[in-house]
Design a protein around this motif. Structure first.
Motif, PDB file in Angstrom:
ATOM      1  N   TYR B   8      36.942  10.836  47.163  1.00  3.82           N
ATOM      2  CA  TYR B   8      37.765  10.162  47.871  1.00  3.82           C
ATOM      3  C   TYR B   8      36.987   9.387  49.138  1.00  3.82           C
ATOM      4  N   PHE B   9      37.102   8.105  49.359  1.00  3.89           N
ATOM      5  CA  PHE B   9      36.402   7.520  50.264  1.00  3.89           C
ATOM      6  C   PHE B   9      37.266   6.608  51.265  1.00  3.89           C
ATOM      7  N   ASP B  10      37.368   6.856  52.339  1.00  2.43           N
ATOM      8  CA  ASP B  10      38.311   6.177  53.478  1.00  2.43           C
ATOM      9  C   ASP B  10      37.623   4.901  54.114  1.00  2.43           C
ATOM     10  N   LYS B  13      37.552   4.244  57.730  1.00  5.66           N
ATOM     11  CA  LYS B  13      36.453   5.151  58.643  1.00  5.66           C
ATOM     12  C   LYS B  13      35.189   5.041  58.663  1.00  5.66           C
ATOM     13  N   CYS B  14      34.735   4.272  57.657  1.00  5.19           N
ATOM     14  CA  CYS B  14      33.315   4.390  57.475  1.00  5.19           C
ATOM     15  C   CYS B  14      32.414   3.601  58.374  1.00  5.19           C
ATOM     16  N   THR B  15      31.405   4.086  59.110  1.00  6.54           N
ATOM     17  CA  THR B  15      30.655   3.492  60.077  1.00  6.54           C
ATOM     18  C   THR B  15      29.407   3.005  59.525  1.00  6.54           C
ATOM     19  N   GLY B  16      28.976   3.442  58.287  1.00  5.50           N
ATOM     20  CA  GLY B  16      27.685   3.109  57.577  1.00  5.50           C
ATOM     21  C   GLY B  16      26.545   4.121  58.214  1.00  5.50           C
ATOM     22  N   CYS B  17      27.008   5.140  59.093  1.00  6.84           N
ATOM     23  CA  CYS B  17      26.106   5.917  59.532  1.00  6.84           C
ATOM     24  C   CYS B  17      25.004   6.660  58.615  1.00  6.84           C
ATOM     25  N   LYS B  18      25.421   6.821  57.470  1.00  7.62           N
ATOM     26  CA  LYS B  18      24.803   7.705  56.308  1.00  7.62           C
ATOM     27  C   LYS B  18      24.378   8.802  56.839  1.00  7.62           C
ATOM     28  N   ALA B  19      25.057   9.677  57.433  1.00 11.02           N
ATOM     29  CA  ALA B  19      25.227  11.132  57.716  1.00 11.02           C
ATOM     30  C   ALA B  19      25.348  11.794  56.078  1.00 11.02           C
ATOM     31  N   CYS B  20      26.000  11.179  55.599  1.00 12.87           N
ATOM     32  CA  CYS B  20      26.339  11.646  53.977  1.00 12.87           C
ATOM     33  C   CYS B  20      24.967  11.551  53.318  1.00 12.87           C
ATOM     34  N   VAL B  21      24.389  10.654  53.448  1.00 13.21           N
ATOM     35  CA  VAL B  21      23.121  10.326  52.674  1.00 13.21           C
ATOM     36  C   VAL B  21      22.109  11.263  52.962  1.00 13.21           C
ATOM     37  N   ARG B  38      24.587   6.581  48.504  1.00  8.46           N
ATOM     38  CA  ARG B  38      24.038   5.470  49.165  1.00  8.46           C
ATOM     39  C   ARG B  38      25.161   4.938  49.852  1.00  8.46           C
ATOM     40  N   VAL B  39      24.830   3.907  50.879  1.00 11.25           N
ATOM     41  CA  VAL B  39      25.998   3.207  51.415  1.00 11.25           C
ATOM     42  C   VAL B  39      25.740   1.784  51.661  1.00 11.25           C
ATOM     43  N   ALA B  40      26.422   0.850  50.980  1.00 10.77           N
ATOM     44  CA  ALA B  40      26.182  -0.518  50.842  1.00 10.77           C
ATOM     45  C   ALA B  40      27.006  -1.305  51.951  1.00 10.77           C
ATOM     46  N   THR B  65      30.482   0.869  52.125  1.00 15.74           N
ATOM     47  CA  THR B  65      30.933   1.566  50.948  1.00 15.74           C
ATOM     48  C   THR B  65      29.955   2.567  50.899  1.00 15.74           C
ATOM     49  N   SER B  66      30.412   3.793  50.766  1.00 19.64           N
ATOM     50  CA  SER B  66      29.536   4.920  50.398  1.00 19.64           C
ATOM     51  C   SER B  66      29.985   5.464  49.275  1.00 19.64           C
ATOM     52  N   TYR B  67      28.917   5.830  48.397  1.00 17.52           N
ATOM     53  CA  TYR B  67      29.400   6.010  47.045  1.00 17.52           C
ATOM     54  C   TYR B  67      28.051   6.755  46.267  1.00 17.52           C
ATOM     55  N   ALA B 146      29.637  16.538  55.845  1.00 20.04           N
ATOM     56  CA  ALA B 146      28.910  15.818  56.898  1.00 20.04           C
ATOM     57  C   ALA B 146      29.404  14.737  57.606  1.00 20.04           C
ATOM     58  N   CYS B 147      30.418  14.191  56.829  1.00 18.04           N
ATOM     59  CA  CYS B 147      30.743  12.805  57.458  1.00 18.04           C
ATOM     60  C   CYS B 147      31.500  12.849  58.627  1.00 18.04           C
ATOM     61  N   PRO B 148      30.672  12.389  59.957  1.00 14.45           N
ATOM     62  CA  PRO B 148      31.245  12.469  61.210  1.00 14.45           C
ATOM     63  C   PRO B 148      32.795  11.874  61.149  1.00 14.45           C
ATOM     64  N   SER B 149      32.913  10.883  60.514  1.00  7.42           N
ATOM     65  CA  SER B 149      34.357  10.237  60.565  1.00  7.42           C
ATOM     66  C   SER B 149      35.444  10.838  59.607  1.00  7.42           C
ATOM     67  N   ARG B 150      35.025  11.764  58.908  1.00  8.10           N
ATOM     68  CA  ARG B 150      35.807  12.321  58.037  1.00  8.10           C
ATOM     69  C   ARG B 150      36.243  11.344  56.940  1.00  8.10           C
ATOM     70  N   ALA B 151      35.355  10.460  56.639  1.00  6.94           N
ATOM     71  CA  ALA B 151      35.813   9.520  55.448  1.00  6.94           C
ATOM     72  C   ALA B 151      35.645   9.938  54.024  1.00  6.94           C
ATOM     73  N   LEU B 152      34.896  10.745  53.957  1.00 14.45           N
ATOM     74  CA  LEU B 152      34.975  11.461  52.417  1.00 14.45           C
ATOM     75  C   LEU B 152      35.646  12.573  52.285  1.00 14.45           C
ATOM     76  N   ASP B 153      36.165  12.788  51.142  1.00 15.42           N
ATOM     77  CA  ASP B 153      36.837  13.933  50.619  1.00 15.42           C
ATOM     78  C   ASP B 153      36.778  13.984  49.213  1.00 15.42           C
TER      79      ASP B 153
HETATM   80  S1  SF4 Z   1      28.894   9.875  56.539  1.00 16.33           S
HETATM   81 FE1  SF4 Z   1      30.917   8.932  56.478  1.00 16.33          FE
HETATM   82  S2  SF4 Z   1      30.908   7.340  58.036  1.00 16.33           S
HETATM   83 FE2  SF4 Z   1      28.907   7.748  57.570  1.00 16.33          FE
HETATM   84  S3  SF4 Z   1      28.148   6.509  56.103  1.00 16.33           S
HETATM   85 FE3  SF4 Z   1      28.615   8.407  55.097  1.00 16.33          FE
HETATM   86  S4  SF4 Z   1      30.877   8.064  54.664  1.00 16.33           S
HETATM   87 FE4  SF4 Z   1      30.425   6.337  56.229  1.00 16.33          FE
END
Ligand code: SF4
Ligand SMILES: Nc1nc2c(c(=O)[nH]1)N[C@H]1C(S)=C(S)[C@@H](COP(=O)(O)OP(=O)(O)OC[C@H]3O[C@@H](n4cnc5c(=O)[nH]c(N)nc54)[C@H](O)[C@@H]3O)O[C@H]1N2
Ligand SMILES: Nc1nc2c(c(=O)[nH]1)N[C@H]1C(S)=C(S)[C@@H](COP(=O)(O)OP(=O)(O)OC[C@H]3O[C@@H](n4cnc5c(=O)[nH]c(N)nc54)[C@H](O)[C@@H]3O)O[C@H]1N2
Ligand code: SF4
Ligand code: SF4
Ligand code: SF4
Ligand code: SF4
Ligand SMILES: [Mo]
Lengths: 304, 207, 823
Positions: B8-10, B13-21, B38-40, B65-67, B146-153
């Motif tokens: 799930y990707f919200d 909330k995504c700031t494109g920070c790439k902590a997820c990456v 990756r984050v586009a 978009t993080s995918y 990892a997602c600081p914004s809780r954008a991923l589930d």
């Molecule tokens: S960690 Fe969360 S907010 Fe940051 S790029 Fe990934 S999905 Fe987006």
């Protein structure tokens, strides 16, 4: 532009060898009235060139594998993956071709059996060309997922196969001439074959020429952004190469016309024929290689 | 065990920070050039400069978009793979069997999400395995945690769709019809539907 | 690169655990160099390793200066950090949140095991900056420093020893690097008679000086969790989503409260920042440095349409209108007169006037003014970018003035126009003893003080250590008695990379007779280290025990015990131990240590802190649980003043909010201005200072160049991580129209230049930055192709200026006119 060079070499080589085999088969078929011995004398040398060409292509294709030692695993998804089918067809074509060439060389077995084998090999070759086209008919790549891909690959196969055979025939004929062993029947067969090939080649190049705007139209009107990006790559980014390919196509047409014109000229034309045949082949080959590079370079997948 | 896991990707909330990456890279020791997630950035809109008043107006939009891999229902990667190394298994997770993969990269050519990522040093294709080992240990995937914004589930796809809807066709991702991804997106307020082509990818080299 | 090789050759000397690391990294990095880990990914121990041992998790933290502060759970195996796991305590509610590290903290392995990691003390052998080094032993290093300190103090006095601004270890307590005067180095220097201290900082130089005049002292606006009570939030160049990136910090808090409250957010920024993209409902692009003009334009609308909160202005403020000017103020000097065109310039500050300056259409300004004045509670706040300009003092005060006009100061859901504050646990800081040196230097003027420090007085910004408040330093007789001769540079890259005008700095530093000694204590071979005389390898936070104070996280208070996860790599030594050894050679060891080791100090600090925070765990408890969290009260800025302005007077001369500052008025009469365009304004008016839009210099350098704080790095820290460079590459933001006009396409190499320097970077062509503005994210590691030549790394400070702002004497580092062309 050097995207996927191993694959450029593989696909061109595979198509050329399959095309050569088919053209040789056509010569046999259309020259059914020619004595067997003459036919073999004229066409066998070309036949022996087909095998190594394919092997070269297959070898090149493994260069792009990350784990070439496991190449055999590529057959595991037969029936599901077109790539498996392609590799299977390539191997089968190579195997059948080798058996046929060996039998033909040693003149083993009844002629009919060899003919059946030849037809079977040609059919597998044709399937190989089709399989390659299906490998690239990925639904995620609009520039590839179109009937232009198989049509284009068959044209390449027949064009290059034909011109390669043509060049091989005239070179062999010249050798025989030099050794003084050329017979009038053989010379006539060479002449007829080459003329047929040249006419066929003209047809193929014409089809390419006509096909191009149609393809551009297809890309330009495709709903996917990726198609237009491919078009942009072909027209702008790699426009120089596209132009070069067109020039080569024209030059190929010109060379073939020249050849036909000189052949109509009787003996005088005969001396220039080998040169003309080789020039035509090289020009078209160069055009096809560039075309294939463009094919890979213009790959834009939908999505990210 | 789940029938089919999904992300799930919200996007709101995504700031494109790439902590997820990076969390994914850290978890799986991935070298530069191999990105299982990756984050586009997708951006568009126009600027109008009014020379007379010295002012500017715009209708610019942008979103991330993080995918990763979507462990699709119609996985073109599996279909394309000649070696059967790419396969869909437990929990609906699509994985590469490294002992079988020949490294032909054909799956990477086919997948419209660039999910298969070739590892030059290993000579084989690699990709998101949904952090199967973490799942087995009762943990959440590294990127999700990892997602600081809780954008991923993540979760069972049916449940995620029941909760958030079934949207997955957001530019610059392909239409969901292509591979039937197990991905559920809550779109950004300026998100464009796949195929509209109103913007362009702002960070093509990063994805 | 030679230093890498030498370490490989010395493998036999390092203890077992480190030797294994060397083998491991050599296997992973191969010919790429010992620490080439990043290039190939961080492969785990090779197959040759003995039976795998168990993983253990050690709590640590990321201690760099990003305003957030994140715990990191380091997974350690065989003496190596093999992975980073996030905080696993807390939840998704504001006040009790889980503190998830950002993209950088997650990459910390690449900083600890970096290719640039310092290994041995290094002594310069060539000319300064030439890059020629000799490895020396610790003993020699300590002796050199002790001798040089004695010598410098004897010759030039303690005022000649300067501790450089440095924030690389801001989060630690014993190992803390900022403020310089609060570091262990300061403690050592204070055992020796003191040092030259500095006031204010690169972050907030102008607002720190200006707010004293406006509100009497630093107040900070309401904490972000309180935005849950706001109906409208207006952010002037505030970018929490890129500058407060912790998943327990402001990115999390602002997102979460907005969801709960459903308020509208307006972001005013020349860039469509990640905050403008995600949090904002409306993005208002503005020309950099012109926010005060926007506020004036909005004030015009509010005044004309009777939308100002007159009762608030009358009760709490001084100088908004003529009726509320203090005695002695010239007529027509109120803000209202300025706006209505009755002041000395005679220009009415209509929305059309503001439109031309800011680039924002007049209709938008009018609409914003009405919306802001009528939607309450409204939080007006600012980032620190708007004041990092050549007119930064006025810029900083403008949003405060806006908050005053709508009467939102001191109430829940409102704010005072400064940047948000956050609640914090009152942790005890490391005691540094008393510095007897009286003159204090403005932070940005240290290069000037190398060249001509002796004789600098208040008009050059010298303040009196007795009281550093701006109001106390309008006029006094403290004079700096020496040039800077010795620089301690600990946890800092400000000696070269982060200070303005790198080429000018290098010229000053090249003269080895001016500043005689530069000691860099760091753990990376940084740009500043390249210009040092002595480089000392420090242990990282993961290699020592310390208590870590929290970062900005709304109303969440927390403390982390960062334990020693691994042995210090190579020959690195924790700074406290380094200083202890130097103190010993200077005969002040006992005074410096009070007999405590670092761990004993940490125990002491926790015990002391427990006096004010009774539920704070003991050292041993905290070591097990890693983090202590406590939900605190929201911070409502200036609430006491709002509730009772008579009893709770502000520190201004009038005790009120001084929209017209009487002290600034006095200074405007007395302080000479040595930078063209500078002036001291009692009111927060818009002033077109150095390199602002409209500057004739735009004929040559038409574009405004800012350098926003970037996701790849915290300033320069983390700037060498290959993962981060891949994830967030360094590039120049340039608008599509400006790019088109120059034939520039996405990814093209472009040169950004002015008279001060040149840099080359790939172009990020985007509609996300307004036309006429480019941004070179600050903090990249300066790497010129030839000494003094074109910078290929993209350090924006080759373009910035050392010219001081009018009275803060600070850094207008976002004010730069440049030209851009294809490289
Ligand atoms: S960690 Fe969360 S907010 Fe940051 S790029 Fe990934 S999905 Fe987006
Ligand atoms: N042009 C321009 N310049 C700017 C800014 C701007 O906006 N524009 N911003 C300014 C601002 S706001 C600031 S705060 C400054 C920041 O400037 P600095 O305080 O110099 O910050 P960093 O560049 O992060 O440098 C910190 C140093 O600490 C080192 N370090 C990290 N961890 C440790 C450790 O454990 N031990 C030791 N010994 N060292 C360690 C890092 O390697 C790095 O060299 O930059 C300023 N410079
Ligand atoms: N990732 C990351 N985070 C950091 C840091 C870092 O280096 N990296 N540094 C930390 C430190 S020490 C500090 S001091 C803070 C700095 O925090 P800030 O000073 O607030 O950060 P900046 O990036 O300088 O500016 C914030 C925004 O203001 C915009 N801006 C620039 N000029 C103007 C202007 O004149 N008017 C308006 N309205 N907007 C303008 C920029 O485009 C940017 O989006 O960040 C902290 N956080
Ligand atoms: S995202 Fe790509 S790799 Fe993953 S399952 Fe779908 S098609 Fe296959
Ligand atoms: S690279 Fe490996 S997984 Fe991908 S298609 Fe080829 S064999 Fe299959
Ligand atoms: S689930 Fe695991 S492997 Fe997949 S993207 Fe997330 S972190 Fe990477
Ligand atoms: S850089 Fe800041 S936000 Fe990121 S991990 Fe470190 S402390 Fe946290
Ligand atoms: Mo800062």
């Amino acid at each position: 532009m050097l995207h996927e060079l191993p694959l450029v070499i593989f696909t061109i080589a595979a198509q050329m060898s399959a095309g050569s085999f088919i053209v040789l088969g056509l010569i046999h078929l259309l020259g059914a009235k020619v004595p067997q011995e003459t036919m073999d004398r004229v066409t066998d040398p070309a036949l022996y060139a087909v095998g190594p060409l394919l092997v070269l292509g297959m070898a090149a294709s493994t260069l792009h594998l990350g784990s070439p030692l496991r190449a055999a695993n590529s057959l595991l998804h037969l029936g599901g993956s077109w790539l498996s089918a392609e590799i299977f067809a390539g191997s089968a074509f190579a195997g059948l071709g080798a058996v046929f060439a060996f039998l033909q060389w040693k003149k083993l077995g009844p002629h009919v059996l060899r003919q059946v084998l030849a037809v079977l090999t040609a059919a597998v070759g044709a399937f190989l060309v089709f399989a390659i086209s299906q490998v690239y008919s990925l639904r995620t790549v609009p520039a590839w997922a179109t009937y232009f891909t198989p049509v284009r690959f068959f044209i390449t196969a027949l064009l290059l196969g034909g011109l390669a055979v043509g060049a091989a025939l005239v070179i062999a004929a010249q050798r025989r001439e030099a050794k003084g062993v050329e017979t009038p029947e053989a010379a006539a067969l060479v002449g007829r074959s080459v003329r047929g090939i040249a006419l066929g080649g003209l047809f193929g190049l014409g089809a390419k020429y006509i096909g191009q705007p149609a393809y551009i139209g297809y890309l330009g009107t495709h709903p996917e952004q990726a198609a237009r990006e491919s078009l942009d790559l072909l027209v702008n980014t790699y426009g120089v190469y596209s132009a070069a390919q067109n020039i080569l196509t024209f030059a190929g047409i010109a060379a073939l016309f020249f050849m036909l014109y000189r052949m109509a000229d009787g003996n005088a034309g005969k001396r220039l024929m080998p040169t003309a045949a080789i020039v035509a082949f090289v020009l078209v080959l160069a055009g096809e290689v560039i075309g294939r590079m463009l094919f890979y370079a213009s790959m834009v997948r939908i999505g990210v | 065990m789940a029938k089919q896991l999904a992300f799930y990707f919200d996007q709101t909330k995504c700031t494109g920070c790439k902590a997820c990456v990076i969390a994914c890279k850290d978890k799986h020791d991935l070298p530069v050039g191999v990105r299982w997630r990756r984050v586009a950035e997708y951006s568009g809109g126009l600027w109008l400069v009014d020379e007379r008043t010295g002012t500017m107006t715009q209708d610019v939009f942008s979103y991330y978009t993080s995918y990763s891999c979507n462990h699709c229902d119609d996985p073109i990667c599996v279909e394309a793979c000649p070696s059967t190394a790419m396969r869909k298994g437990e929990n609906g997770i699509v994985k590469v069997e490294p002992e079988i993969c020949i490294g032909c990269k054909y799956c990477a050519m086919a997948c419209p999400y660039s999910a298969p990522q070739f590892n030059e040093a290993k000579g084989v294709m690699t990709k998101c395995d949904f952090c199967s080992d973490r799942l087995a240990a009762g943990q959440t995937p590294a990127c999700v945690a990892a997602c600081p914004s809780r954008a991923l589930d993540f979760g069972e796809v049916a449940e995620l769709r029941a909760k958030y809807g079934a949207m997955a066709s957001i530019e610059p991702l392909p239409a969901a019809s292509v591979t039937k991804p197990n991905l559920v997106i809550s779109p950004h307020h300026r998100a464009q539907v796949s195929g509209t082509g109103t913007g362009r990818i702002g960070n093509p080299k990063e994805i | 690169m030679s230093d890498q090789r030498t370490v490989l050759e010395r493998v036999g000397e390092v203890p077992l655990s480190r030797r294994r690391f060397v083998q491991w990294s050599a296997a992973a990095g191969g010919a790429a160099g010992l620490m080439g880990l990043g290039g190939v990914g961080l492969q785990q121990a090779s197959a040759a390793d003995p039976a795998p041992s168990a993983e253990k998790i050690v709590w640590s933290a990321c201690t760099v200066n990003c305003g957030s502060r994140c715990p990191l759970r380091l997974v350690v195996k065989d003496g190596q950090i093999v992975r980073v796991d996030p905080d696993d305590t807390g939840d998704d509610a504001v006040g009790t949140q889980q503190i998830r590290a950002c993209v950088r903290g997650r990459s910390i392995r690449q900083r600890i095991y970096s290719a640039e990691r310092l290994k041995k003390p290094l002594k310069r052998t060539g000319k300064r900056g030439e890059g020629k080094w000799a490895e020396i032993g610790w003993d020699e290093a300590y002796t050199i420093i002790a001798d040089k300190l004695k010598d410098t103090i004897a010759k030039y006095g303690n005022e000649s020893v300067f501790i450089q601004y440095g924030t690389g270890v801001i989060g630690a307590t014993v190992a803390r690097s900022w403020p310089p005067g609060g570091s262990a180095i300061a403690r050592l220097m204070n055992c020796l008679g003191g040092f030259l201290d500095q006031y204010n900082d690169y972050s907030c130089g102008q607002i720190e000086a200006a707010v004293d005049f406006h509100y009497g002292a630093w107040q900070g606006s309401n904490s972000n969790d309180d935005l849950v009570n706001s109906r409208l939030v207006v952010m002037f160049g505030n970018n929490p989503h890129e500058t407060r990136m912790s998943g327990g910090g402001e990115v999390f808090v602002t997102q979460t409260v907005k969801r709960t409250a459903g308020h509208k957010v307006i972001v005013i920024d020349p860039r469509l920042s990640d905050t403008a993209m995600n949090l904002a409902d409306e993005w208002v692009p503005i020309r950099p440095g012109t926010d005060a003009a926007l506020v004036a334009g909005m004030a015009h609308v509010m005044i004309k349409e009777n939308l100002v909160d007159q009762a608030f202005l009358d009760t709490y403020c001084s100088g908004f209108d003529e009726a509320h000017l203090p005695a002695g103020a010239p007529p027509n000097s109120s803000y209202k007169s300025y706006v209505l065109g009755l002041g000395p310039d005679g220009v009415e500050k209509t929305p059309q006037w503001a439109a031309k300056i800011t680039g924002i259409p007049a209709a938008t300004i009018t609409r914003l003014a009405r919306e802001i004045a009528t939607t309450k509670p409204c939080s007006v706040n600012q980032g620190w970018s708007i004041q990092r300009h050549s007119n930064g003092e006025n810029q900083a005060r403008a949003p405060m003035l806006l908050a005053n006009m709508i009467g939102q100061v001191g109430i829940s859901g409102g704010g005072n126009g400064e940047r948000e504050s956050s609640a914090a646990l009152p942790m005890v800081s490391f005691p540094v003893l008393k510095n007897p040196v009286q003159p204090v230097l403005p932070f940005y003027a240290w290069t000037d003080a190398i060249v001509a420090g002796k004789g600098m007085d208040y008009r050059k910004g010298i303040r009196n250590a007795a009281n550093l408040n701006s109001n106390a330093n309008v006029k006094h007789d403290v004079v700096l008695g020496a040039d800077i001769k010795f620089i301690w540079n600990y946890g800092s890259n400000a000696t070269v990379n982060q200070h303005g005008d790198i080429n000018k700095t290098l010229e000053i530093l090249s003269d080895e007779s001016k500043c005689e000694m530069i000691v860099v204590i760091d753990n990376q071979m940084t740009v500043s280290a390249r210009w040092a005389d002595l480089v000392l390898p420090d242990a990282t936070t993961a290699e020592q025990v310390d208590v870590i104070a929290q970062g900005s996280a709304g109303n969440l208070g927390y403390t982390i015990l960062a334990d020693k996860a691994i042995e210090p790599l190579f020959d690195s030594v924790p700074v406290y131990e380094q200083l202890t050894n130097i103190a010993e050679r200077l005969g002040v060891k006992e005074q410096f240590t009070e007999g405590r080791t670092q761990e004993e100090w940490v125990r002491w600090l926790l015990d002391e802190s427990r006096k004010a925070i009774p539920d704070l765990p003991t050292f041993d408890q905290l070591r097990t649980q890693g983090i202590f969290k406590k939900k605190l009260d929201s911070y409502i800025s200036m609430k006491k003043f709002r509730d009772d302005p008579v009893t709770n007077k502000l520190g201004t001369p009038s005790g009120k909010i001084e929209i017209w500052s009487s002290n600034l008025y006095l200074m405007s009469q007395d302080w000479p201005m040595d930078v063209e365009g500078n002036a001291i304004d009692p009111l927060p008016i818009y002033r077109q200072t150095r390199e602002m839009p409209g500057d004739p210099l735009q004929a040559k350098y038409p574009l405004q160049c800012i350098g926003h704080h970037y996701k790849q790095r915290t300033h320069s820290s983390y700037g060498n991580s290959p993962w981060l460079k891949e994830a967030h590459p360094q590039h120049v933001w340039i608008n599509t129209l400006d790019a088109q006009a120059r034939g520039i396409a996405q990814g093209d190499a472009i040169m950004v230049f002015n008279d001060r320097g040149k840099l080359v970077l790939p172009a990020y062509v985007t509609p996300r930055i307004m036309p006429g503005v480019v941004s070179v994210p600050q903090g990249a590691w300066y790497k010129p192709d030839t000494p003094g030549g074109v910078d290929r790394a993209g350090a924006v400070n080759v373009l910035t200026s050392q010219k001081l702002t009018s009275y803060a004497k600070g850094n207008g580092q976002h004010s730069n006119l440049v030209q851009v062309q294809k490289a």
